[in-house]
Design an enzyme around this catalytic site. Structure first.
Site, short mmCIF file in Angstrom:
data_model
loop_
_atom_site.label_atom_id
_atom_site.label_comp_id
_atom_site.label_asym_id
_atom_site.label_seq_id
_atom_site.Cartn_x
_atom_site.Cartn_y
_atom_site.Cartn_z
N GLU A 127 110.11 88.94 95.72
CA GLU A 127 109.16 88.53 94.79
C GLU A 127 109.85 88.01 93.32
OE1 GLU A 127 105.21 90.74 96.10
OE2 GLU A 127 106.70 91.97 94.69
N CYS A 140 111.59 87.42 85.62
CA CYS A 140 111.96 88.61 86.31
C CYS A 140 112.55 88.17 87.78
CB CYS A 140 111.16 89.75 86.37
SG CYS A 140 111.52 91.38 86.94
N CYS A 147 115.72 97.56 98.71
CA CYS A 147 116.82 98.42 97.54
C CYS A 147 117.21 99.33 98.21
CB CYS A 147 116.08 98.92 96.24
SG CYS A 147 117.01 99.33 95.06
N CYS A 151 114.29 105.11 93.45
CA CYS A 151 113.93 105.48 92.32
C CYS A 151 112.42 105.86 92.44
CB CYS A 151 113.83 104.57 91.04
SG CYS A 151 115.84 103.98 90.69
N CYS A 154 109.40 103.81 91.45
CA CYS A 154 109.52 102.42 91.59
C CYS A 154 108.98 102.10 93.19
CB CYS A 154 110.83 101.94 91.41
SG CYS A 154 110.99 100.45 92.02
N GLY A 248 115.62 95.21 93.72
CA GLY A 248 117.21 95.59 94.04
C GLY A 248 117.91 95.87 92.81
N SER A 280 119.57 94.45 84.48
CA SER A 280 119.19 95.93 84.56
C SER A 280 119.79 96.63 85.60
CB SER A 280 117.61 95.89 84.51
OG SER A 280 117.26 97.15 84.47
N SER A 302 118.25 101.43 83.31
CA SER A 302 117.24 102.43 83.75
C SER A 302 117.42 103.92 83.43
CB SER A 302 116.83 102.21 85.25
OG SER A 302 116.38 100.77 85.52
N ASN A 381 103.28 102.45 85.77
CA ASN A 381 102.30 101.60 86.70
C ASN A 381 102.19 102.17 87.85
OD1 ASN A 381 102.16 99.25 84.61
ND2 ASN A 381 104.34 98.96 85.13
N CYS A 424 106.34 96.29 86.16
CA CYS A 424 107.49 97.09 86.31
C CYS A 424 107.39 98.38 87.27
CB CYS A 424 107.83 97.74 84.80
SG CYS A 424 109.74 97.66 84.84
S1 SF4 Z 1 114.08 100.70 89.93
FE1 SF4 Z 1 115.47 99.18 90.85
S2 SF4 Z 1 117.18 100.46 91.57
FE2 SF4 Z 1 115.65 101.82 91.43
S3 SF4 Z 1 114.32 101.67 93.39
FE3 SF4 Z 1 113.46 100.25 92.14
S4 SF4 Z 1 114.31 98.29 92.59
FE4 SF4 Z 1 116.03 99.84 93.25
#
Ligand code: SF4
Length: 451
Positions: A127, A140, A147, A151, A154, A248, A280, A302, A381, A424
């Site tokens: 995406e 973005c 990935c 995290c 995420c 990613g 980032s 991050s 989010n 995000c």
């Molecule tokens: S924040 Fe970035 S590095 Fe962390 S899991 Fe999500 S996509 Fe991967």
């Protein structure tokens, strides 16, 4: 015309011809044997033209022209390259293609944010998101399908890594966005007299482009467009900024991201300033200095937590590269200064990382490492199955005030594109949505891999 599509394998044994593309280093093979030029620098394009039969001088000249058409004008058809000899255009189309990732779905948020679901040529979905603001438009961009990190806040982190995106697939996102926003220079290609098949054939027969063309650099022989007649204005663009913040971890796909961003920054092509590009990272410490030296773009980190326990949980790469190591790498980041501050992303998670003590510790750390820093506070989010809740607005405001009062900018980011899952941490292709039990299993697997 020599057939250069198939080449013999060099050496004593030549069991079968293989498509040329398989022999071309750095190029993803295509079934039809043609080579996709998107993602290749000018020098590489010249090498390919030479390998296809042009002499060195003609190859260099054509590469320069084609590069300009690809990256500055955004054309997707060799037939539109009006300063290239008519005979040359079908010759190019026979051997090369101008690729773009396929658009599977395009969504518009009520706040103007746009999200595209894209597909690679080998069928993997990823995406990209465009976020318009009053004074800028930010794209973005994704660097991987899925990935390797997980995290916890995420959604992308709940996907397995399918593969790294290629240079062409990364720079192709920027090109697609310019297509969609209508932001290429307004070449007057509609006035081009499109030749019929008979004319193309006659043109092709009249010259053998593989033997070199008499064209002179910068000289338009078949040119019928008006350079000044276009409405393009660099200042009036909608797409002004790029953040490598999509799916990613960009520093785990360093070479492709570097090469793609070099194309984005190339003054003869997309020509976006490095000051308008931000990469980032979740904290891949060993690659950070190289990123500053070889790419030179702005850095965002991050961070999301200030204690080992909490960051180990939220951003598990912290178990490999801890907060101190990470902040030292930030302090050493080439080019960081008060004019080019490092952005620290901090997602606000209720009762997890949002206390006054956390805010004070954040200030202490940033001051201790003398970091030219700004902090982006991101309200969490939510996504289905997420293990956290967003902090209350009052808590976020109190946290922000503590950081601001210490002299560090800490704006609260307004979530964008929530209604289309473009905000995000929400990026996740529909095919990959998982049940809570599956998520837990995946977390356990990834955590075991991290050690
Ligand atoms: S924040 Fe970035 S590095 Fe962390 S899991 Fe999500 S996509 Fe991967």
């Amino acid at each position: 015309m020599p057939d250069t599509t198939l080449m013999p394998i060099p050496g004593h044994i030549d069991p079968m011809p293989v498509p040329r593309a398989n022999l071309v280093e750095g190029v993803t093979p295509r079934e039809d044997g043609r080579v996709d030029l998107i993602g290749l620098p000018k020098k590489r394009i010249a090498e390919l033209f030479e390998a296809a039969g042009l002499d060195a001088k003609a190859a260099k000249l054509r590469a320069k022209q084609v590069f300009h058409w690809l990256y500055h004008r955004g054309v997707t058809d060799f037939a539109d390259m009006t300063d290239i000899a008519k005979a040359m255009r079908p010759w190019l189309a026979e051997r090369f293609v101008i690729g773009r990732p396929e658009i599977v779905e395009a969504q518009h948020s009520s706040d103007g944010t746009r999200k595209w679901l894209l597909r690679t040529a080998d069928g993997h979905d990823f995406e990209m998101v465009f976020i318009p603001d009053a004074d800028r438009g930010t794209l973005c961009v994704s660097s991987q399908v899925g990935c390797t990190l997980n995290c916890r806040f995420c959604h992308t982190g709940t996907m397995r890594l399918v593969r790294n995106l290629t240079v062409g697939e990364i720079v192709g996102q920027v090109m697609l966005a310019r297509d969609a926003l209508g932001e290429w220079p307004n070449a007057n290609v509609s006035s081009r007299q499109t030749p019929g098949p008979a004319e193309v054939l006659a043109n092709a027969l009249s010259t053998n482009p593989a033997e070199g063309s008499p064209a002179v650099p910068g000289q338009a022989r078949d040119d019928d467009w008006d350079e000044d007649g276009g409405s393009y204005s660099a200042d009036g663009r909608l797409l002004t900024n790029i953040v490598m913040m999509g799916m990613g971890e960009p520093l785990y796909n360093f070479d492709n991201v570097r090469d793609a961003l070099k194309l984005v920054m190339d003054g003869d092509g997309l020509a976006l300033s490095k000051r308008r590009i931000t990469l980032s990272t979740s904290g891949v410490v060993p690659k950070m200095a190289q990123c500053g030296e070889e790419i030179g773009v702005n850095l965002a980190v991050s961070l999301h937590a200030v204690t080992k326990d909490v960051r180990d949980e939220i951003v598990p790469i912290n178990r490999k590269y801890g907060i101190e190591e990470l902040l030292q790498a930030c302090a050493d980041y080439p080019g960081a200064s008060n004019a080019r501050r490092i952005t620290f992303e901090y997602v606000m998670l209720k009762d997890k990382n949002d206390s006054d003590d956390d805010a004070r510790e954040l200030v202490r750390l940033l001051k201790h490492y003398r970091l030219p820093a700004k902090v982006n506070l991101i309200p969490f989010n939510p996504w289905p199955g997420a293990p956290y809740e967003c902090s209350t607005p009052e808590r976020i405001r109190a946290f922000s005030d503590i950081v601001f009062e210490a002299g560090i900018s800490a704006p609260v980011r307004t979530p964008r594109g929530r209604d289309i899952d473009a905000a995000c941490g929400q990026l996740k292709t529909a095919a990959e949505r998982k049940s809570r039990a599956e998520l837990e299993r995946l977390y356990a697997e990834k955590e075991a891999a991290l050690g």
